[in-house]
Design a protein around this motif. Structure first.
Motif, mmCIF file in Angstrom:
data_model
loop_
_atom_site.group_PDB
_atom_site.id
_atom_site.type_symbol
_atom_site.label_atom_id
_atom_site.label_comp_id
_atom_site.label_asym_id
_atom_site.label_seq_id
_atom_site.Cartn_x
_atom_site.Cartn_y
_atom_site.Cartn_z
ATOM 1 N N ILE A 107 15.146 44.580 45.249
ATOM 2 C CA ILE A 107 15.241 43.688 46.400
ATOM 3 C C ILE A 107 16.660 43.680 46.951
ATOM 4 O O ILE A 107 16.894 43.251 48.075
ATOM 5 N N VAL A 108 17.614 44.165 46.154
ATOM 6 C CA VAL A 108 18.997 44.289 46.611
ATOM 7 C C VAL A 108 19.739 45.223 45.656
ATOM 8 O O VAL A 108 19.445 45.255 44.458
ATOM 9 N N GLY A 109 20.656 46.003 46.199
ATOM 10 C CA GLY A 109 21.498 46.862 45.377
ATOM 11 C C GLY A 109 22.913 46.316 45.348
ATOM 12 O O GLY A 109 23.183 45.212 45.809
ATOM 13 N N GLY A 110 23.815 47.111 44.817
ATOM 14 C CA GLY A 110 25.213 46.696 44.796
ATOM 15 C C GLY A 110 25.524 45.565 43.847
ATOM 16 O O GLY A 110 26.564 44.916 43.954
ATOM 17 N N ALA A 111 24.616 45.305 42.907
ATOM 18 C CA ALA A 111 24.861 44.246 41.934
ATOM 19 C C ALA A 111 25.791 44.763 40.840
ATOM 20 O O ALA A 111 25.881 45.966 40.598
ATOM 21 N N LYS A 112 26.464 43.850 40.177
ATOM 22 C CA LYS A 112 27.452 44.247 39.164
ATOM 23 C C LYS A 112 27.540 43.182 38.092
ATOM 24 O O LYS A 112 27.398 41.984 38.370
ATOM 25 N N VAL A 190 38.722 33.655 31.242
ATOM 26 C CA VAL A 190 37.901 34.850 31.414
ATOM 27 C C VAL A 190 36.450 34.430 31.211
ATOM 28 O O VAL A 190 36.132 33.680 30.284
ATOM 29 N N ALA A 191 35.589 34.898 32.101
ATOM 30 C CA ALA A 191 34.191 34.467 32.060
ATOM 31 C C ALA A 191 33.260 35.649 32.320
ATOM 32 O O ALA A 191 33.602 36.587 33.047
ATOM 33 N N THR A 192 32.091 35.595 31.694
ATOM 34 C CA THR A 192 31.049 36.566 32.028
ATOM 35 C C THR A 192 30.611 36.301 33.462
ATOM 36 O O THR A 192 30.540 35.151 33.903
ATOM 37 N N ALA A 193 30.304 37.364 34.189
ATOM 38 C CA ALA A 193 30.018 37.162 35.619
ATOM 39 C C ALA A 193 29.133 38.276 36.156
ATOM 40 O O ALA A 193 28.954 39.321 35.518
ATOM 41 N N TRP A 194 28.599 38.019 37.317
ATOM 42 C CA TRP A 194 27.806 39.021 38.026
ATOM 43 C C TRP A 194 27.939 38.747 39.518
ATOM 44 O O TRP A 194 28.292 37.665 39.954
ATOM 45 N N SER A 195 27.669 39.788 40.271
ATOM 46 C CA SER A 195 27.641 39.631 41.716
ATOM 47 C C SER A 195 26.400 40.378 42.237
ATOM 48 O O SER A 195 25.981 41.370 41.653
ATOM 49 N N PRO A 196 25.779 39.843 43.304
ATOM 50 C CA PRO A 196 26.277 38.775 44.176
ATOM 51 C C PRO A 196 26.212 37.399 43.512
ATOM 52 O O PRO A 196 25.287 37.105 42.763
ATOM 53 N N HIS A 197 27.205 36.579 43.811
ATOM 54 C CA HIS A 197 27.281 35.206 43.323
ATOM 55 C C HIS A 197 28.210 34.422 44.239
ATOM 56 O O HIS A 197 29.234 34.940 44.692
ATOM 57 N N TRP A 198 27.844 33.154 44.462
ATOM 58 C CA TRP A 198 28.614 32.332 45.396
ATOM 59 C C TRP A 198 30.048 32.087 44.946
ATOM 60 O O TRP A 198 30.925 31.785 45.768
ATOM 61 N N LYS A 199 30.337 32.224 43.648
ATOM 62 C CA LYS A 199 31.689 31.900 43.155
ATOM 63 C C LYS A 199 32.757 32.794 43.771
ATOM 64 O O LYS A 199 33.916 32.398 43.887
ATOM 65 N N PRO A 248 23.609 42.591 49.816
ATOM 66 C CA PRO A 248 24.025 41.523 48.892
ATOM 67 C C PRO A 248 24.613 40.305 49.599
ATOM 68 O O PRO A 248 24.456 39.183 49.114
ATOM 69 N N ASN A 249 25.264 40.512 50.732
ATOM 70 C CA ASN A 249 25.870 39.379 51.435
ATOM 71 C C ASN A 249 24.831 38.381 51.924
ATOM 72 O O ASN A 249 25.087 37.180 51.977
ATOM 73 N N GLN A 250 23.651 38.882 52.274
ATOM 74 C CA GLN A 250 22.591 37.992 52.738
ATOM 75 C C GLN A 250 22.129 37.071 51.613
ATOM 76 O O GLN A 250 21.966 35.863 51.812
ATOM 77 N N LEU A 251 21.940 37.642 50.438
ATOM 78 C CA LEU A 251 21.582 36.837 49.272
ATOM 79 C C LEU A 251 22.699 35.858 48.945
ATOM 80 O O LEU A 251 22.453 34.677 48.667
ATOM 81 N N GLN A 252 23.920 36.321 48.982
ATOM 82 C CA GLN A 252 25.062 35.459 48.653
ATOM 83 C C GLN A 252 25.188 34.300 49.635
ATOM 84 O O GLN A 252 25.604 33.203 49.261
ATOM 85 N N MET A 253 24.791 34.523 50.891
ATOM 86 C CA MET A 253 24.821 33.465 51.887
ATOM 87 C C MET A 253 23.877 32.321 51.505
ATOM 88 O O MET A 253 24.248 31.142 51.558
ATOM 89 N N VAL A 254 22.664 32.661 51.093
ATOM 90 C CA VAL A 254 21.705 31.622 50.683
ATOM 91 C C VAL A 254 22.199 30.918 49.429
ATOM 92 O O VAL A 254 22.064 29.694 49.295
ATOM 93 N N MET A 255 22.800 31.654 48.516
ATOM 94 C CA MET A 255 23.366 31.049 47.319
ATOM 95 C C MET A 255 24.453 30.050 47.681
ATOM 96 O O MET A 255 24.555 28.970 47.075
ATOM 97 N N ALA A 256 25.268 30.383 48.681
ATOM 98 C CA ALA A 256 26.331 29.470 49.116
ATOM 99 C C ALA A 256 25.734 28.213 49.732
ATOM 100 O O ALA A 256 26.237 27.102 49.503
ATOM 101 N N TRP A 257 24.658 28.355 50.516
ATOM 102 C CA TRP A 257 23.986 27.172 51.076
ATOM 103 C C TRP A 257 23.547 26.244 49.948
ATOM 104 O O TRP A 257 23.668 25.019 50.058
#
Length: 285
Positions: A107-112, A190-199, A248-257
């Motif tokens: 549903i989305v690429g560019g995840a990390k 230091v924290a475990t993390a992934w993107s896309p994410h609103w942080k 990914p930015n589209q998903l991140q936008m909804v996460m920010a909302w």
């Protein structure tokens, strides 16, 4: 048999058929979706729920641990999920149930995945962490213990010989709270993390280099459904097969909302559908 009893029997049979037909119809219009309480998963799942409800379905979404989510799809207890991290993070889960599920693609690429620090932290690689353990309070802030990221992080701690550190279990919420507190105080964390994410839209963060590649490369978030969904609920299957974010930015936008004070995930999902009508229509084709 007299006419009265015959009439009663016919009416009883008709009533039974009507009730059975109603039950089948109701069952066909129900959908169950599992997800993990990660912000990206919640955003995608609520948009799916809002869209399917707009299409006339009764949708139940079930927040569970990652292992339980995969098991639920594999056993057919739920119809699917839209938060499978592949090819690395959820590889073990997928391997266990692959014969009982269908992968509908990303549903989305560019995840990390990785470990992040605030940009003011002066190291750039996981290999440098042991030399600065005290500044990090000897902790790596993790998320829920069932997450694939935590399994990979445990491997990273071992492979990099981070004997001075403890990987702390928690949740998405506790991880972001730890980041917030540290940044407010200009402290190292230091924290475990992934993107896309609103942080990444709130704080200036950077991934630490992972030269051994333990935490994986680029990931994609996939839709996984139970075997038989295409035959049982073809319209739902078709929708889930088409569902995808533009980037990914589209998903991140909804996460920010969803992080705005007083926000409601379902209302934000409906807002997305209103503001992206053509995309919603493309999912239904």
């Amino acid at each position: 048999m007299n006419h009265g009893k015959l009439l009663q029997l016919i009416l009883a049979i008709v009533a039974c058929l009507v009730l059975t037909a109603g039950s089948v119809s109701a069952q066909d219009k129900s959908v169950r979706i599992a997800y993990v309480e990660w912000d990206c998963a919640a955003a995608s799942t609520h948009v799916v729920q809002a869209a399917l409800e707009e299409m006339g379905y009764e949708v139940e979404i079930l927040p569970v641990a990652a292992a339980a989510m995969w098991q639920a799809v594999g056993t057919g207890n739920v119809d699917g999920m839209v938060t499978a991290w592949l090819p690395v993070t959820h590889a073990d889960y997928y391997e266990r149930v692959k014969n009982n599920v269908e992968d509908l693609g990303p549903i989305v690429g560019g995840a990390k995945l990785g470990w992040v620090v605030p940009s003011y932290v002066t190291i750039d690689s996981i290999e440098e962490m042991n030399d600065h353990a005290d500044r990090f309070n000897r902790r790596i802030i993790g998320i829920d213990p069932g997450a694939g990221l935590m399994r990979l992080s445990e491997e990273a701690v071992e492979e990099y010989g981070l004997t001075r550190f403890t990987l702390v279990e928690g949740s998405d919420a506790t991880m972001t709270a730890a980041l917030s507190n540290a940044v407010d105080r200009n402290e190292w964390v230091v924290a475990t993390a992934w993107s896309p994410h609103w942080k990444f839209g709130v704080w200036d963060l950077k991934y630490l280099d992972d030269p051994k590649g333990i935490l994986g490369g680029e990931e994609r978030i996939h839709t996984i459904v139970r075997k038989g969904l295409k035959e049982d609920k073809p319209e739902v299957y078709n929708f889930l097969n088409n569902f995808a974010w533009e980037d990914p930015n589209q998903l991140q936008m909804v996460m920010a909302w969803n992080q705005e004070p007083g926000s409601d995930r379902m209302e934000n999902a409906k807002r997305f559908l209103r503001e992206n009508k053509e995309q919603f229509e493309s999912w239904k084709q």
